[in-house]
Scaffold this motif. Structure first.
Motif, PDB file in Angstrom:
ATOM      1  N   PHE A  43       0.853  -1.195   0.000  1.00 46.06           N
ATOM      2  CA  PHE A  43       0.000   0.000   0.000  1.00 46.06           C
ATOM      3  C   PHE A  43       0.885   1.241   0.000  1.00 46.06           C
ATOM      4  CE2 PHE A  43      -2.760   3.277   1.708  1.00 46.06           C
ATOM      5  CZ  PHE A  43      -3.994   3.000   1.125  1.00 46.06           C
ATOM      6  N   ASP A  44       0.863   1.993  -1.085  1.00 48.35           N
ATOM      7  CA  ASP A  44       1.693   3.190  -1.252  1.00 48.35           C
ATOM      8  C   ASP A  44       0.918   4.409  -0.752  1.00 48.35           C
ATOM      9  OD1 ASP A  44       3.282   5.289  -2.041  1.00 48.35           O
ATOM     10  OD2 ASP A  44       3.179   4.870  -4.192  1.00 48.35           O
ATOM     11  N   VAL A  45       1.183   4.816   0.469  1.00 44.36           N
ATOM     12  CA  VAL A  45       0.462   5.967   1.028  1.00 44.36           C
ATOM     13  C   VAL A  45       0.790   7.235   0.244  1.00 44.36           C
ATOM     14  CG1 VAL A  45       0.120   7.397   3.076  1.00 44.36           C
ATOM     15  CG2 VAL A  45       0.341   4.925   3.318  1.00 44.36           C
ATOM     16  N   TYR A  46       2.064   7.405  -0.141  1.00 44.92           N
ATOM     17  CA  TYR A  46       2.415   8.578  -0.951  1.00 44.92           C
ATOM     18  C   TYR A  46       1.566   8.650  -2.212  1.00 44.92           C
ATOM     19  CZ  TYR A  46       6.681   9.906   1.574  1.00 44.92           C
ATOM     20  OH  TYR A  46       7.569  10.336   2.510  1.00 44.92           O
ATOM     21  N   GLY A  47       1.299   7.499  -2.810  1.00 42.15           N
ATOM     22  CA  GLY A  47       0.526   7.470  -4.040  1.00 42.15           C
ATOM     23  C   GLY A  47      -0.923   7.864  -3.875  1.00 42.15           C
ATOM     24  N   GLN A  48      -1.420   7.939  -2.637  1.00 41.93           N
ATOM     25  CA  GLN A  48      -2.808   8.327  -2.381  1.00 41.93           C
ATOM     26  C   GLN A  48      -3.000   9.837  -2.377  1.00 41.93           C
ATOM     27  OE1 GLN A  48      -5.278   6.038  -2.203  1.00 41.93           O
ATOM     28  NE2 GLN A  48      -3.654   4.540  -2.590  1.00 41.93           N
ATOM     29  N   PHE A  49      -1.940  10.586  -2.144  1.00 43.76           N
ATOM     30  CA  PHE A  49      -2.070  12.039  -2.047  1.00 43.76           C
ATOM     31  C   PHE A  49      -2.551  12.619  -3.385  1.00 43.76           C
ATOM     32  CE2 PHE A  49       0.166  11.261   1.753  1.00 43.76           C
ATOM     33  CZ  PHE A  49       0.124  12.395   2.545  1.00 43.76           C
ATOM     34  N   HIS A  50      -3.677  13.314  -3.355  1.00 38.14           N
ATOM     35  CA  HIS A  50      -4.252  14.009  -4.509  1.00 38.14           C
ATOM     36  C   HIS A  50      -4.690  13.050  -5.610  1.00 38.14           C
ATOM     37  CE1 HIS A  50      -1.859  17.948  -3.430  1.00 38.14           C
ATOM     38  NE2 HIS A  50      -2.459  17.397  -2.390  1.00 38.14           N
ATOM     39  N   ALA A  51      -4.800  11.770  -5.329  1.00 36.86           N
ATOM     40  CA  ALA A  51      -5.139  10.774  -6.347  1.00 36.86           C
ATOM     41  C   ALA A  51      -6.630  10.484  -6.373  1.00 36.86           C
ATOM     42  CB  ALA A  51      -4.368   9.484  -6.090  1.00 36.86           C
ATOM     43  N   ALA A  52      -7.094   9.969  -7.512  1.00 34.01           N
ATOM     44  CA  ALA A  52      -8.460   9.458  -7.579  1.00 34.01           C
ATOM     45  C   ALA A  52      -8.552   8.191  -6.730  1.00 34.01           C
ATOM     46  CB  ALA A  52      -8.831   9.149  -9.030  1.00 34.01           C
ATOM     47  N   ASP A  53      -9.745   7.953  -6.172  1.00 32.41           N
ATOM     48  CA  ASP A  53      -9.970   6.814  -5.280  1.00 32.41           C
ATOM     49  C   ASP A  53      -9.013   6.813  -4.090  1.00 32.41           C
ATOM     50  OD1 ASP A  53     -12.163   5.787  -6.583  1.00 32.41           O
ATOM     51  OD2 ASP A  53     -11.005   4.403  -7.827  1.00 32.41           O
ATOM     52  N   GLU A  54      -8.692   7.991  -3.594  1.00 29.80           N
ATOM     53  CA  GLU A  54      -7.879   8.121  -2.374  1.00 29.80           C
ATOM     54  C   GLU A  54      -8.514   7.279  -1.273  1.00 29.80           C
ATOM     55  OE1 GLU A  54      -6.561  11.698   0.739  1.00 29.80           O
ATOM     56  OE2 GLU A  54      -7.441  12.185  -1.220  1.00 29.80           O
ATOM     57  N   CYS A  55      -7.692   6.516  -0.554  1.00 33.58           N
ATOM     58  CA  CYS A  55      -8.264   5.591   0.422  1.00 33.58           C
ATOM     59  C   CYS A  55      -7.259   5.254   1.509  1.00 33.58           C
ATOM     60  CB  CYS A  55      -8.735   4.304  -0.259  1.00 33.58           C
ATOM     61  SG  CYS A  55      -7.416   3.351  -1.052  1.00 33.58           S
ATOM     62  N   VAL A  56      -7.770   4.634   2.580  1.00 31.97           N
ATOM     63  CA  VAL A  56      -6.932   4.206   3.695  1.00 31.97           C
ATOM     64  C   VAL A  56      -7.615   3.016   4.370  1.00 31.97           C
ATOM     65  CG1 VAL A  56      -8.035   5.756   5.387  1.00 31.97           C
ATOM     66  CG2 VAL A  56      -5.666   5.023   5.724  1.00 31.97           C
ATOM     67  N   PRO A  57      -6.854   2.015   4.789  1.00 34.35           N
ATOM     68  CA  PRO A  57      -7.473   0.904   5.523  1.00 34.35           C
ATOM     69  C   PRO A  57      -8.045   1.376   6.865  1.00 34.35           C
ATOM     70  CG  PRO A  57      -5.328   0.254   4.644  1.00 34.35           C
ATOM     71  CD  PRO A  57      -5.432   1.744   4.468  1.00 34.35           C
ATOM     72  N   VAL A  58      -9.222   0.863   7.207  1.00 31.83           N
ATOM     73  CA  VAL A  58      -9.838   1.230   8.482  1.00 31.83           C
ATOM     74  C   VAL A  58      -8.948   0.823   9.650  1.00 31.83           C
ATOM     75  CG1 VAL A  58     -11.782   0.726  10.025  1.00 31.83           C
ATOM     76  CG2 VAL A  58     -12.197   1.196   7.591  1.00 31.83           C
ATOM     77  N   GLU A  59      -8.350  -0.354   9.588  1.00 35.62           N
ATOM     78  CA  GLU A  59      -7.465  -0.791  10.671  1.00 35.62           C
ATOM     79  C   GLU A  59      -6.281   0.151  10.831  1.00 35.62           C
ATOM     80  OE1 GLU A  59      -5.516  -2.148  13.731  1.00 35.62           O
ATOM     81  OE2 GLU A  59      -7.586  -2.689  13.222  1.00 35.62           O
ATOM     82  N   SER A  60      -5.840   0.774   9.722  1.00 30.06           N
ATOM     83  CA  SER A  60      -4.747   1.746   9.812  1.00 30.06           C
ATOM     84  C   SER A  60      -5.171   2.967  10.620  1.00 30.06           C
ATOM     85  CB  SER A  60      -4.298   2.159   8.411  1.00 30.06           C
ATOM     86  OG  SER A  60      -3.807   1.058   7.676  1.00 30.06           O
ATOM     87  N   LEU A  61      -6.437   3.360  10.475  1.00 32.45           N
ATOM     88  CA  LEU A  61      -6.944   4.483  11.267  1.00 32.45           C
ATOM     89  C   LEU A  61      -7.017   4.116  12.741  1.00 32.45           C
ATOM     90  CD1 LEU A  61      -9.797   5.839   8.975  1.00 32.45           C
ATOM     91  CD2 LEU A  61      -7.538   6.843   9.347  1.00 32.45           C
TER      92      LEU A  61
END
Length: 437
Positions: free
Chosen positions: A405-423
């Motif tokens: 899971f590339d967190v950097y790749g989520q910044f400003h991206a379409a379908d930005e997401c994060v695992p609930v367990e990560s939160l």
């Protein structure tokens, strides 16, 4: 697995904030009141828990909220814990889920702001309420700041507060926010959690070539488009040398020891490629960078324009802004005029501090195989504004994520997401950090 009230509230607050379309277009005509609505939501949740707040709105729609929890050690400097409430625009055609729907599917939360950075806003809101609910007294004063306008430079958020309401930040010596804290593959089953201890500066320049307008059927030797293109090509092709800043040196030292690699300046890019998506970030932090981004010239193909312009994005390493500008002037040459844009200076914070030790212990308590590794962020955060008050800024939003899971790749991206367990991990780890910091 039982979910604690802290973890439950963290997820619910992140989802509630995502559902508020606090888009920052950078233009007053199109921004709306989303940031103020998000700030009011935060204010209500804090005051529900008995936490006093200060709401500021320098211009309509650009609201921020500040709250302070008192610590037990009056000699300890206050810690600013900050998150921005604005998000970048979306193109809904590129999304497979509603960007402001805060949809959870298969344990993943989708939405604009899921990592940038309504995740941390929701987490620290939940932590503040948990401390108030349980009577937890942190070691030092905590200044919770939920800010507008970070995505457009912070003029109406952090920068405005520093200039107009520094009283809200009295006694602050350190700050924590983005960009860092998420896990990346380290060695074997171990994970590294990156800690941003420095940031590149952000600036710009405009190159202008002047000439004489004329008909394109009679090409001119002083065609400004040609001269500008030549200067842009020289600048774009230039490769700045590696600079081993303290943050880069520490990163290479830790990663090299763990992986049995000796990083060398000559082979650094190739060696960093071997560590996956993280390598591209570190490569960008290892040297000064200039990127030509916008070209402007004529608007009719049969007319040679009188002027041609190019915009450059400049990213300077700490204490090297002057050196970067000198190199651009040399590369641009005498036939092109260079105009400098307003910039944010790079920042660097000390390594090996008590605060960093607390971060490392807090991560180890939740992930015994986790290792906190300093690095230099090649981008910019609101920490730059607080630095004007002498506050040392660090980037650490703890997120334990799958290795792929590339967190950097989520910044400003379409379908930005994060695992609930990560939160959930973020809420637990952040609570530890803020309690003991």
């Amino acid at each position: 697995m039982t979910v604690s009230l802290l973890e439950h509230e963290a997820l619910e607050f992140v989802r509630a904030l995502i559902r508020i379309e606090s888009i920052n277009t950078g233009s007053p005509d199109t921004i709306g009141d989303g940031e103020t609505r998000a700030a009011r939501l935060v204010q209500e949740r804090l005051e529900d828990a008995g936490i006093a707040t200060t709401f500021v709105e320098p211009v309509p729609g650009r609201g921020s909220v500040i709250a302070r929890l008192s610590g037990t050690d009056p000699e300890a400097g206050a810690l600013i814990v900050h998150a921005h409430l604005d998000v970048v625009p979306v193109d809904e055609r590129e999304w497979t889920r509603p960007p402001f729907g805060a949809v959870v599917e298969d344990g993943i939360l989708y939405g604009r702001g899921a990592v940038d950075m309504k995740d941390f806003a929701g987490v620290i809101l939940a932590v503040a309420r948990e401390f108030a609910r349980s009577g937890t007294r942190p070691r030092r004063d905590l200044i919770f700041a939920f800010l507008a306008d970070e995505e457009a430079g912070g003029r109406w958020g952090a920068s405005w507060i520093v200039d107009n309401r520094p009283d809200l930040l009295t006694g602050a010596t350190e700050a924590i926010s983005e960009v860092g804290g998420f896990s990346v593959p380290f060695a074997g089953s171990r994970r590294a959690y990156l800690l941003a201890t420095a940031e590149k500066g952000v600036g710009g320049a405009v190159l202008t070539a002047h000439g004489e307008a004329g008909h394109a059927s009679r090409p001119r030797h002083d065609d400004p488009v040609v001269r500008l293109a030549s200067a842009v090509a020289r600048i774009g092709a230039h490769r700045f040398p590696v600079v081993r800043t303290p943050a880069l040196e520490r990163f290479l030292e830790v990663f090299g020891a763990e992986r049995g690699v000796t990083f060398t300046d000559d082979d650094l890019d190739a060696q960093l490629d071997d560590i996956g998506f993280l390598g591209r970030v570190i490569a960008a932090s290892a040297r000064q960078t200039v990127a030509p981004t916008v070209l402007r010239a004529g608007d009719k193909s049969n007319i040679i324009p009188a002027t041609a312009q190019a915009s450059l994005d400049l990213r300077a390493l700490p204490d090297r802004e002057h050196e970067l500008r000198e190199q651009i002037l040399r590369l641009a040459g005498d036939e092109v005029e260079v105009t400098w844009s307003e910039s944010l200076a790079p920042i660097a914070s000390p390594l090996d501090t008590r605060f960093q030790s607390v971060i490392a212990r807090s991560v180890a308590a939740e992930d015994p195989s986790g290792v906190v590794v300093p690095y230099l962020l090649p981008a910019s955060t609101d920490n730059k504004h607080f630095a004007r008050l002498g506050v040392f800024g660090y980037g650490f939003v703890p997120l334990r994520v799958p290795d792929e899971f590339d967190v950097y790749g989520q910044f400003h991206a379409a379908d930005e997401c994060v695992p609930v367990e990560s939160l959930h991990f973020s809420a637990r780890t952040t609570a530890r950090i803020l309690r003991d910091a």
